[in-house]
Design a protein around this motif. Structure first.
Motif, PDB file in Angstrom:
ATOM      1  N   PRO A   1       0.818  -1.219   0.000  1.00 30.88           N
ATOM      2  CA  PRO A   1       0.000   0.000   0.000  1.00 30.88           C
ATOM      3  C   PRO A   1       0.848   1.263   0.000  1.00 30.88           C
ATOM      4  CG  PRO A   1      -0.773  -1.552   1.664  1.00 30.88           C
ATOM      5  CD  PRO A   1       0.515  -2.087   1.144  1.00 30.88           C
ATOM      6  N   GLN A   2       0.393   2.243  -0.767  1.00 29.19           N
ATOM      7  CA  GLN A   2       1.045   3.542  -0.826  1.00 29.19           C
ATOM      8  C   GLN A   2      -0.005   4.620  -0.572  1.00 29.19           C
ATOM      9  OE1 GLN A   2       2.683   3.231  -4.814  1.00 29.19           O
ATOM     10  NE2 GLN A   2       4.688   2.657  -3.968  1.00 29.19           N
ATOM     11  N   PRO A   3       0.125   5.323   0.554  1.00 27.54           N
ATOM     12  CA  PRO A   3      -0.879   6.342   0.899  1.00 27.54           C
ATOM     13  C   PRO A   3      -0.872   7.501  -0.081  1.00 27.54           C
ATOM     14  CG  PRO A   3       0.927   6.307   2.495  1.00 27.54           C
ATOM     15  CD  PRO A   3       1.184   5.204   1.535  1.00 27.54           C
ATOM     16  N   LEU A   4      -2.061   7.923  -0.492  1.00 26.05           N
ATOM     17  CA  LEU A   4      -2.193   9.026  -1.446  1.00 26.05           C
ATOM     18  C   LEU A   4      -2.544  10.353  -0.780  1.00 26.05           C
ATOM     19  CD1 LEU A   4      -4.142   7.174  -4.288  1.00 26.05           C
ATOM     20  CD2 LEU A   4      -1.672   7.561  -4.087  1.00 26.05           C
ATOM     21  N   HIS A   5      -2.731  10.349   0.526  1.00 21.21           N
ATOM     22  CA  HIS A   5      -3.143  11.577   1.219  1.00 21.21           C
ATOM     23  C   HIS A   5      -2.189  11.916   2.365  1.00 21.21           C
ATOM     24  CE1 HIS A   5      -6.901  11.851  -1.005  1.00 21.21           C
ATOM     25  NE2 HIS A   5      -6.891  10.536  -0.964  1.00 21.21           N
ATOM     26  N   ARG A   6      -0.948  11.586   2.174  1.00 15.32           N
ATOM     27  CA  ARG A   6       0.057  11.860   3.200  1.00 15.32           C
ATOM     28  C   ARG A   6       0.084  13.350   3.529  1.00 15.32           C
ATOM     29  NH1 ARG A   6       4.844   8.660   1.585  1.00 15.32           N
ATOM     30  NH2 ARG A   6       3.755   6.970   2.572  1.00 15.32           N
ATOM     31  N   GLY A   7       0.136  13.642   4.821  1.00 13.86           N
ATOM     32  CA  GLY A   7       0.182  15.032   5.267  1.00 13.86           C
ATOM     33  C   GLY A   7      -1.181  15.616   5.604  1.00 13.86           C
TER      34      GLY A   7
END
Length: 189
Positions: free
Chosen positions: A114-120
């Protein structure tokens, strides 16, 4: 700052609505841009589990309100989610919504990591249940709702800043002290 509020309660004048309304008022008072979505009013077809969205980065089903909400999530800085407890979890309509938006919440590497798309981005979670306090937490009722939402948001890259849970709402509406905790969470943004 853009704030998106997802209200997953079917009750327009219920406890979740009262808590989220206070948060919306506080955000507007602070000059934030606020959008609010009532999940029970959305038209969202259930996910078919085809997994095509993982490679296409788009849902293959005809566009519906899931894509509209996803665009709002992509544009927000802060996501506030209010959900009553249904069998120790979020209402089905909210789960269906997140299932349909998975490709826009998290990506994945070629190995399936998984790669988060809403980091920050940040989030605040609110839940209520009829099970009296502290059993709403000990028996994983409202705590189950919060846990499930945290799982979705963790893999999406959101940092959960606050969680607010209230139990015993069958006998007593949410107390002003709890509503003030909601306002305070927004003030800390």
């Amino acid at each position: 700052m853009n704030v998106l509020i997802l209200n997953a309660s079917p009750r327009p004048k219920g406890n979740i609505s009262r808590m989220l309304d206070a948060m919306e008022e506080e955000a507007a008072r602070a000059g934030m841009q606020v959008a609010s979505v009532r999940v029970s009013g959305l038209r969202v077809r259930p996910c078919t589990g085809c997994m095509a969205c993982r490679t296409k980065r788009a849902c293959v089903l005809p566009e519906d309100d899931a894509q509209r909400v996803l665009r709002l999530i992509q544009a927000c800085d802060v996501l506030v989610i209010g959900a009553p407890c249904y069998w120790g979890n979020m209402p089905g309509e909210l789960k269906v919504l997140f299932d349909r938006m998975v490709y826009g919440m998290m990506g994945e590497s070629t190995r399936g990591i998984p790669q988060p798309l809403h980091r920050g981005k940040r989030a605040i979670l609110v839940s209520v249940g009829t099970t009296p306090y502290p059993f709403n937490i000990l028996f994983h009722q409202t705590r189950g709702v919060i846990r499930a939402l945290k799982e979705i948001l963790k893999w999406s890259g959101f940092k959960v800043l606050a969680t607010i849970e209230a139990g015993g709402t069958k006998q007593h509406p949410v107390r002003e002290k709890t509503v003030e905790r909601c306002r305070k969470a927004v003030r800390k943004l």
